[in-house]
Design an enzyme around this catalytic site. Sequence first.
Site, PDB file in Angstrom:
ATOM      1  N   GLY A 213       0.812  -1.223   0.000  1.00  0.00           N
ATOM      2  CA  GLY A 213       0.000   0.000   0.000  1.00  0.00           C
ATOM      3  C   GLY A 213       0.845   1.272   0.000  1.00  0.00           C
ATOM      4  O   GLY A 213       1.858   1.337   0.690  1.00  0.00           O
TER       5      GLY A 213
ATOM      6  N   ARG B 149      21.958   8.448  26.015  1.00  0.00           N
ATOM      7  CA  ARG B 149      21.930   8.205  24.571  1.00  0.00           C
ATOM      8  C   ARG B 149      22.624   6.882  24.253  1.00  0.00           C
ATOM      9  O   ARG B 149      23.230   6.264  25.119  1.00  0.00           O
ATOM     10  CB  ARG B 149      22.587   9.387  23.856  1.00  0.00           C
ATOM     11  CG  ARG B 149      21.737  10.657  23.952  1.00  0.00           C
ATOM     12  CD  ARG B 149      22.480  11.860  23.425  1.00  0.00           C
ATOM     13  NE  ARG B 149      22.974  11.640  22.082  1.00  0.00           N
ATOM     14  CZ  ARG B 149      23.979  12.311  21.527  1.00  0.00           C
ATOM     15  NH1 ARG B 149      24.601  13.263  22.212  1.00  0.00           N
ATOM     16  NH2 ARG B 149      24.372  12.040  20.314  1.00  0.00           N
TER      17      ARG B 149
ATOM     18  N   LYS C  39      26.563   9.764  26.527  1.00  0.00           N
ATOM     19  CA  LYS C  39      26.511   9.074  25.229  1.00  0.00           C
ATOM     20  C   LYS C  39      27.769   8.245  25.042  1.00  0.00           C
ATOM     21  O   LYS C  39      28.876   8.776  25.161  1.00  0.00           O
ATOM     22  CB  LYS C  39      26.406  10.094  24.091  1.00  0.00           C
ATOM     23  CG  LYS C  39      26.297   9.430  22.737  1.00  0.00           C
ATOM     24  CD  LYS C  39      26.940  10.225  21.611  1.00  0.00           C
ATOM     25  CE  LYS C  39      28.445  10.109  21.637  1.00  0.00           C
ATOM     26  NZ  LYS C  39      29.100  10.695  20.468  1.00  0.00           N
TER      27      LYS C  39
ATOM     28  N   ASN D 254      34.513  16.005  23.190  1.00  0.00           N
ATOM     29  CA  ASN D 254      34.827  14.799  22.414  1.00  0.00           C
ATOM     30  C   ASN D 254      34.994  15.052  20.933  1.00  0.00           C
ATOM     31  O   ASN D 254      35.449  14.181  20.213  1.00  0.00           O
ATOM     32  CB  ASN D 254      33.732  13.748  22.627  1.00  0.00           C
ATOM     33  CG  ASN D 254      32.362  14.233  22.176  1.00  0.00           C
ATOM     34  OD1 ASN D 254      32.066  15.427  22.256  1.00  0.00           O
ATOM     35  ND2 ASN D 254      31.537  13.326  21.711  1.00  0.00           N
TER      36      ASN D 254
ATOM     37  N   ARG E 228      -2.943   8.497   2.482  1.00  0.00           N
ATOM     38  CA  ARG E 228      -3.519   9.322   3.559  1.00  0.00           C
ATOM     39  C   ARG E 228      -2.531   9.651   4.679  1.00  0.00           C
ATOM     40  O   ARG E 228      -2.822  10.480   5.533  1.00  0.00           O
ATOM     41  CB  ARG E 228      -4.756   8.616   4.145  1.00  0.00           C
ATOM     42  CG  ARG E 228      -6.005   8.877   3.325  1.00  0.00           C
ATOM     43  CD  ARG E 228      -7.192   8.141   3.892  1.00  0.00           C
ATOM     44  NE  ARG E 228      -7.164   6.720   3.538  1.00  0.00           N
ATOM     45  CZ  ARG E 228      -7.922   5.797   4.137  1.00  0.00           C
ATOM     46  NH1 ARG E 228      -8.726   6.126   5.112  1.00  0.00           N
ATOM     47  NH2 ARG E 228      -7.847   4.540   3.747  1.00  0.00           N
TER      48      ARG E 228
ATOM     49  N   ASP F  37       0.163  -3.067   7.729  1.00  0.00           N
ATOM     50  CA  ASP F  37      -0.282  -1.827   8.386  1.00  0.00           C
ATOM     51  C   ASP F  37      -1.178  -2.122   9.585  1.00  0.00           C
ATOM     52  O   ASP F  37      -1.896  -1.243  10.050  1.00  0.00           O
ATOM     53  CB  ASP F  37      -1.004  -0.915   7.374  1.00  0.00           C
ATOM     54  CG  ASP F  37      -2.281  -1.545   6.832  1.00  0.00           C
ATOM     55  OD1 ASP F  37      -2.629  -2.680   7.234  1.00  0.00           O
ATOM     56  OD2 ASP F  37      -2.941  -0.888   5.990  1.00  0.00           O
TER      57      ASP F  37
ATOM     58  N   GLN G 275       4.347  -6.274  -6.146  1.00  0.00           N
ATOM     59  CA  GLN G 275       3.054  -6.245  -6.836  1.00  0.00           C
ATOM     60  C   GLN G 275       3.081  -5.014  -7.736  1.00  0.00           C
ATOM     61  O   GLN G 275       3.089  -3.882  -7.248  1.00  0.00           O
ATOM     62  CB  GLN G 275       1.903  -6.142  -5.826  1.00  0.00           C
ATOM     63  CG  GLN G 275       0.541  -6.207  -6.505  1.00  0.00           C
ATOM     64  CD  GLN G 275      -0.608  -5.792  -5.596  1.00  0.00           C
ATOM     65  OE1 GLN G 275      -0.414  -5.107  -4.595  1.00  0.00           O
ATOM     66  NE2 GLN G 275      -1.811  -6.198  -5.956  1.00  0.00           N
TER      67      GLN G 275
HETATM   68  C1  UD1 Z   1     -10.055  -5.557   2.895  1.00  0.00           C
HETATM   69  C2  UD1 Z   1     -10.961  -6.786   2.805  1.00  0.00           C
HETATM   70  C3  UD1 Z   1     -12.154  -6.570   3.724  1.00  0.00           C
HETATM   71  C4  UD1 Z   1     -11.682  -6.336   5.154  1.00  0.00           C
HETATM   72  C5  UD1 Z   1     -10.687  -5.167   5.196  1.00  0.00           C
HETATM   73  C6  UD1 Z   1     -10.072  -5.071   6.558  1.00  0.00           C
HETATM   74  C7  UD1 Z   1     -10.695  -7.604   0.539  1.00  0.00           C
HETATM   75  C8  UD1 Z   1     -11.297  -7.657  -0.824  1.00  0.00           C
HETATM   76  N1  UD1 Z   1     -11.390  -6.919   1.438  1.00  0.00           N
HETATM   77  O1  UD1 Z   1     -10.846  -4.477   2.400  1.00  0.00           O
HETATM   78  O2  UD1 Z   1     -12.988  -7.713   3.696  1.00  0.00           O
HETATM   79  O3  UD1 Z   1     -12.770  -6.071   5.991  1.00  0.00           O
HETATM   80  O4  UD1 Z   1      -9.628  -5.364   4.245  1.00  0.00           O
HETATM   81  O5  UD1 Z   1      -9.294  -3.913   6.644  1.00  0.00           O
HETATM   82  O6  UD1 Z   1      -9.683  -8.207   0.779  1.00  0.00           O
HETATM   83  N2  UD1 Z   1      -3.359  -4.154  -0.841  1.00  0.00           N
HETATM   84  C9  UD1 Z   1      -2.303  -4.427  -1.656  1.00  0.00           C
HETATM   85  N3  UD1 Z   1      -2.507  -4.553  -2.994  1.00  0.00           N
HETATM   86  C10 UD1 Z   1      -3.742  -4.439  -3.556  1.00  0.00           C
HETATM   87  C11 UD1 Z   1      -4.816  -4.150  -2.702  1.00  0.00           C
HETATM   88  C12 UD1 Z   1      -4.600  -4.022  -1.353  1.00  0.00           C
HETATM   89  O7  UD1 Z   1      -1.155  -4.551  -1.207  1.00  0.00           O
HETATM   90  O8  UD1 Z   1      -3.826  -4.583  -4.771  1.00  0.00           O
HETATM   91  C13 UD1 Z   1      -3.136  -3.991   0.586  1.00  0.00           C
HETATM   92  C14 UD1 Z   1      -3.492  -2.575   1.015  1.00  0.00           C
HETATM   93  O9  UD1 Z   1      -2.386  -1.717   0.980  1.00  0.00           O
HETATM   94  C15 UD1 Z   1      -3.969  -2.778   2.422  1.00  0.00           C
HETATM   95  C16 UD1 Z   1      -4.590  -4.176   2.401  1.00  0.00           C
HETATM   96  O10 UD1 Z   1      -4.019  -4.826   1.279  1.00  0.00           O
HETATM   97  O11 UD1 Z   1      -2.920  -2.762   3.340  1.00  0.00           O
HETATM   98  C17 UD1 Z   1      -6.105  -4.132   2.312  1.00  0.00           C
HETATM   99  O12 UD1 Z   1      -6.481  -3.523   1.096  1.00  0.00           O
HETATM  100  P1  UD1 Z   1      -7.682  -2.502   0.985  1.00  0.00           P
HETATM  101  O13 UD1 Z   1      -7.820  -2.088  -0.423  1.00  0.00           O
HETATM  102  O14 UD1 Z   1      -7.555  -1.447   2.014  1.00  0.00           O
HETATM  103  O15 UD1 Z   1      -8.894  -3.463   1.321  1.00  0.00           O
HETATM  104  P2  UD1 Z   1     -10.246  -3.053   1.954  1.00  0.00           P
HETATM  105  O16 UD1 Z   1     -11.136  -2.528   0.912  1.00  0.00           O
HETATM  106  O17 UD1 Z   1     -10.026  -2.234   3.160  1.00  0.00           O
END
Ligand code: UD1
Length: 454
Positions: A14, A320, A338, A373, A18, A108, A78
């Site tokens: 991700g 430190r 330190k 130092n 934000r 995260d 990815q």
């Molecule tokens: C996802 C789940 C949802 C769950 C929620 C919990 C899916 C389809 N949905 O939704 O059921 O309740 O998490 O927070 O899985 N990410 C990638 N690559 C991508 C897409 C996402 O690395 O192509 C990572 C994002 O950075 C993030 C995590 O996967 O850390 C979740 O992705 P996000 O798109 O936020 O999924 P949600 O819609 O929140």
Amino acid sequence: MSDRSLLTVVLAAGKGTRMKSALPKVMHPVAGRSMMEHVIALALAAGGDRLAVVVGPGMEAVGKVAQKAAPGAGIYVQEKQLGTANAVLAAREALAEHKGDVIILYADTPLTELATIQRLRATLDAGAAVAVLGFEAADPTGYGRLITDDKGALLAIREEKEATAAERAVRLCNSGVMAFRTVDVLSILDSIGNANAKGEYYLTDAVEIARAQGMRAAVAVCPEEEVLGVNSRDQLAVAEAIWQRRARLAAMREGVTMIAPETVWLAYDTKFGRDVVLEPNVFFGPGVTIEDDVRINANCHLEGAVVGKGARVGPFARLRPGADLGPDVHIGNFVEVKNVTMGAGSKANHLAYLGDGSVGEKANIGAGTIFCNYDGFFKHKTEVGKGAFVGSNSSLVAPVKIGDGAYVGSGSVITKEVAADSLSLERSTQESREGWAAKFRIMMAKRKAAAGKG
Ligand code: UD1
Ligand code: CA
């Protein structure tokens, strides 16, 4: 617990828009360590002998941090964020080679406890092929809902955009943490399509696909705070607060007294002995060990330091990296240490900078002493011997040695070695004039009176 081998896939791709940060989201720290490293530590603790970390394009630095935390970890990129299933499939190579369980964790989400992961795996031991970590959401908006039958078996995960009104009313939500026990996890993941509201490959579809192939899916439930995902700096602060609350409690349970626990900040690796007392407003950066019977007075900052048994630190002291205090050392107010080893019973009680060097047992460093130092280019060492006495307001210009039992007179600027048991003074000789002040006062009083009449 299961003896099947475990591959953990950590999703760290991700961008974290934000966060409004130059730093990738998963590198932001909680308790002095990146969120991703917290998640990797969890995977390792869960017995994850194999680790695959999925990062985004251009996130090589994140991969390096992951490999430092887990040297055997495979790093996968990815290329495009096409959904959570696509993210997991970036680690295809690792999934293809692996025979055993697979767990998916989000980098995260740093607050999940080991016992929770173990409970999730236990549902695999009990025969489920897919296990999902769920939680009762205070506000389920935005989460995938866990659709279960009347016996609690997991039927499907419905993303909010696809959910019916009845499904949206469900409060049991998908945390995102999932585990698989199947001979061929790739065949499930490869069957996931993107014909849905977001046009993404949803990992959550794995539940229905596995069931259609005759496999079972199950839910393990944990408290919502364990699966708090961080998307913004305010959520980062919430995660930090939860982490701190837990860590303080754990420290107090192990025999640490905190007068005002909510004002003490711990790092992920802070270590305490027994009968340690922490006064209010103490901050620990990473790498601190506090041995038994230590008291840290109010308003201290410590990082990379060892504080020996029975030592006293503060108030208002700064330790430190490389500060290594032996037993019964006293470090008082406005003292910075330190990269200095301090022998047992040595003291620097007020207003000093001790940087780079060593202080022998029972040596006394007077108020206002500075270890000079740094010459603007290099750092040099100051060695103060056992039982030495450094008078107040002395500058010890490194490299320099003060021998065992030697005295340094107050106010000296010491640039040459001081031999053991000798006295070195470096200041002009004091001049005294008997009766001078009394005469001076009489003379000035007369002048003032004369000026008043004029
Ligand atoms: C996802 C789940 C949802 C769950 C929620 C919990 C899916 C389809 N949905 O939704 O059921 O309740 O998490 O927070 O899985 N990410 C990638 N690559 C991508 C897409 C996402 O690395 O192509 C990572 C994002 O950075 C993030 C995590 O996967 O850390 C979740 O992705 P996000 O798109 O936020 O999924 P949600 O819609 O929140
Ligand atoms: Ca999310």
